[in-house]
Design an enzyme around this catalytic site. Sequence first.
Site, short mmCIF file in Angstrom:
data_model
loop_
_atom_site.label_atom_id
_atom_site.label_comp_id
_atom_site.label_asym_id
_atom_site.label_seq_id
_atom_site.Cartn_x
_atom_site.Cartn_y
_atom_site.Cartn_z
N LYS A 162 59.54 -9.38 13.75
CA LYS A 162 60.59 -9.59 13.77
C LYS A 162 61.31 -10.76 14.21
O LYS A 162 62.78 -10.68 14.45
CB LYS A 162 61.14 -7.58 14.31
CG LYS A 162 61.01 -6.80 13.03
CD LYS A 162 62.09 -6.71 11.76
CE LYS A 162 61.85 -5.27 11.54
NZ LYS A 162 62.11 -5.33 10.24
N SER A 203 51.91 -6.66 10.87
CA SER A 203 53.01 -6.66 11.15
C SER A 203 53.59 -5.95 12.97
O SER A 203 54.57 -6.83 12.85
CB SER A 203 54.69 -5.86 10.33
OG SER A 203 53.71 -4.70 10.47
#
Length: 333
Positions: free
Chosen positions: A54, A309
């Site tokens: 992110k 992720s």
Amino acid sequence: MTDSRLLTLDAFRAAQARIRGVAVHTPLVRLPLPDPDAEVYIKAEGLQPIGSFKLRGAYNKIAQLTPEERSRGVITYSSGNHAQGVAYAARVVGAKAVIVMPSNAPEIKKRATAALGAEIVEVGAASADRKKKAEELSAEFGYVMIPPYDDLQIIAGQGTCGLEIVEDLPDVDLVLSPVSGGGLLSGTAAAIKHLKPEVRVIGVEPELAADAQESFRGGRLVSWPAEMTTRTICDGLRTQSLGELNFEHIRAYVDDIITVSEAEVRAAMRTLLHDARLTPEPSGAAAAAAILFHRTELLPFQRVAVIMSGGNVEPELLKEVLAETESPVSRRV
């Protein structure tokens, strides 16, 4: 679909140059599997400074704010990883950060966000609740909104993950990415298809929060209620709907979206830890679950990149998962 809303290769390359030195070019770690005809590599985004991909999109967006916008501060809504990305990026540029988080966000993510200097506002579990609260605070105090996924600069930043995959594994033929709001999947797919249109890109999400698959296969954007999406252990994949811009990119560049079970995610967490020496959060293990348990849905492939992720897992949850016996599903790779 409006082509002018789709990002160009130049946009991804500009984002890559912009985030260099802040976000890390993460490695591809070989995952040894008993399949002599295929090689599987894990894109280890848990090695980012905030433990998640992110940071890529958050910094790409915040780095382009004007001095006046930075002086007003930034705000976002997130269950944890985007929160940390915004807090980290805001600290780099010297801006105040306010984060609206759900009450059920993992404590490890709340603490990490606060440690980066952000102000945290808690609301209910629904993603719609935190978005509404963030918009209210933005209107009241003038904070600049940094959306978690439905934004071209966020998508461009996340797509740098795809550029790195192609750079490091030029003969890749299949890329697996988790999908929630769609920032990572849409950006990665678009960036990769611009460079190598023959590479298949497939999204992976929990079957308990399969709104993205329903949207993709049905050809229209759908939303699932919070009481359904919050059932999954994958706290980062509980978003109730894809973003509109994300859906446009996904329809243009993604080949399919498949789902995995909770047992498969937990087993994938153990596999990544034991076999790849990587520590994933549940959301980060979802794409690995696909290659471990859904091989026949993914064939053909020879060189696979699987995006892990994030690695921001609660210690107690990790302990619980590691203590479990083998999953009732058997690995089919």
